[in-house]
Design a protein around this motif. Structure first.
Motif, short mmCIF file in Angstrom:
data_model
loop_
_atom_site.label_atom_id
_atom_site.label_comp_id
_atom_site.label_asym_id
_atom_site.label_seq_id
_atom_site.Cartn_x
_atom_site.Cartn_y
_atom_site.Cartn_z
N ILE A 81 0.82 -1.29 0.15
CA ILE A 81 0.11 -0.04 -0.09
C ILE A 81 0.81 1.19 -0.26
O ILE A 81 0.55 2.19 -0.76
N ASN A 82 1.90 1.15 0.72
CA ASN A 82 2.74 2.59 0.75
C ASN A 82 3.51 2.65 -0.52
O ASN A 82 3.74 3.68 -0.88
N SER A 83 3.76 1.51 -1.23
CA SER A 83 4.44 1.81 -2.57
C SER A 83 3.52 2.41 -3.32
O SER A 83 3.76 3.23 -4.21
N VAL A 84 2.35 1.97 -3.52
CA VAL A 84 1.12 2.61 -4.40
C VAL A 84 0.60 4.08 -3.90
O VAL A 84 0.84 4.70 -4.98
N ALA A 85 0.71 4.30 -2.82
CA ALA A 85 0.64 5.59 -2.18
C ALA A 85 1.79 6.63 -2.71
O ALA A 85 1.47 7.76 -3.08
N GLU A 86 2.81 6.23 -2.67
CA GLU A 86 3.97 6.80 -2.99
C GLU A 86 3.79 7.09 -4.67
O GLU A 86 4.20 8.18 -5.06
N LEU A 136 1.49 7.11 -6.34
CA LEU A 136 0.37 8.10 -6.93
C LEU A 136 0.41 9.37 -6.18
O LEU A 136 -0.70 10.26 -6.37
N GLN A 137 1.00 9.60 -5.30
CA GLN A 137 1.03 10.90 -4.64
C GLN A 137 1.14 12.01 -5.55
O GLN A 137 0.36 13.11 -5.16
N ASN A 186 -4.23 16.68 -8.83
CA ASN A 186 -5.77 17.08 -8.80
C ASN A 186 -6.06 17.66 -7.26
O ASN A 186 -7.21 17.74 -7.02
N GLU A 187 -4.87 18.21 -6.87
CA GLU A 187 -5.03 18.92 -5.56
C GLU A 187 -5.76 18.08 -4.36
O GLU A 187 -6.32 18.61 -3.50
N ASN A 188 -5.21 16.88 -4.51
CA ASN A 188 -5.63 15.79 -3.47
C ASN A 188 -4.45 15.31 -2.57
O ASN A 188 -3.25 15.22 -3.24
N LYS A 189 -4.61 14.76 -1.45
CA LYS A 189 -3.49 14.26 -0.83
C LYS A 189 -4.05 12.67 -0.41
O LYS A 189 -5.19 12.48 -0.15
N ILE A 190 -2.92 11.93 -0.30
CA ILE A 190 -3.27 10.41 0.05
C ILE A 190 -2.93 10.30 1.49
O ILE A 190 -1.52 10.48 1.88
#
Length: 268
Positions: free
Chosen positions: A126-131, A133-134, A140-144
């Motif tokens: 999960i951390n790999s995917v979050a990093e 797509l960060q 898109n002005e969003n944070k994970i």
């Protein structure tokens, strides 16, 4: 012949109870038949989509690759008119989008049961995917945000899990409003299953849209194909997991994915 009021009442009540049980049994049987019919229709849709993909995907990809190669070559040509060169990146991007659709079709059509599995650390995955797509979220002005219970492992093909998580998180980012937060959680449940949740506070979906989710070529995105959701559902089903979508219009969406933990798989 004398009337027997008590006997008549008992007979009447008995007949009503009998009718009720017949109605209940018939209604339950009809519901099960409808569910079975929907499952058959879904299987047929998957089969049709797979056959279509196998028939045309390679034939489409080959000319696209040739065209893309020439466009990239022209992009490096210093003698080419500058006004024309400005339009080349747009053309290449459109070809990339077409190739992505073909790749999704091939993912549905090719057999994947023989892929190797391994013990995968959910926290690390999960951390790999979050990093990964960060930066896409920032665009898109969003944070994970990630809240994961350590020490959770499942037996799965690592690349397929990565594909699943990327699809779900990317959809959450694209559905979110500017400034919104995507929350990814993972924890062990009491039944020893691992639950992964991806939660956004975006546009959400209506009941009708939820019903159509996963239908081939149905998508809420302007350029979407709906194949990403189908691929996610197939991956989860392949590893005896479950995936549930909870959503309200304008209130966001929660995608809950459950997999058997590694200990359950080895015990079985």
């Amino acid at each position: 012949m004398t009337s027997d009021p008590i006997g008549n009442i008992v007979t009447f009540v008995g007949s009503q109870v009998f009718i009720y049980f017949i109605f209940h049994f018939t209604s339950d049987r009809i519901t099960k038949m409808q569910l079975y019919y929907e499952q058959v229709k879904h299987s047929e849709r998957l089969k049709t989509t797979g056959e279509l993909a196998a028939a045309v995907a390679h034939e489409i990809r080959n000319p696209l690759t040739v065209v893309k190669g020439y466009l990239q070559l022209y992009e490096q040509d210093k003698t080419l008119d500058e006004s024309m060169k400005k339009s080349l990146p747009l053309l290449i991007d459109e070809l990339d989008s077409a190739e992505q659709v073909i790749s999704q079709l091939l993912s549905l059509s090719r057999p994947t049961m023989d892929q190797n599995t391994e013990s995968v650390d959910i926290e690390r995955a999960i951390n790999s995917v979050a990093e990964l797509l960060q930066s896409y979220g920032i665009l898109n002005e969003n944070k994970i945000e990630v809240v994961v219970e350590a020490g959770s492992y499942i037996e799965i093909n690592k690349m397929e899990l990565h594909q699943l998580l990327v699809n779900v998180v990317k959809n959450a980012i694209e559905a979110s409003k500017a400034g919104g937060t995507i929350l990814i959680t993972a924890k062990k449940l009491k039944n020893e299953k691992i639950e992964i949740k991806v939660i956004d506070d975006g546009v959400g979906m209506s009941e009708e849209q939820m019903t159509l989710l996963g239908t081939p070529f149905y998508s809420l995105k302007t350029k979407g194909t709906g194949l990403g959701v189908m691929i996610c559902n197939n991956i989860v089903k392949k590893y005896n997991g479950s995936i549930k979508y909870e959503s309200l219009k304008d209130c966001g969406t929660t995608v809950a994915i459950c997999f058997p933990s590694k200990s359950i798989l080895h015990r079985g």
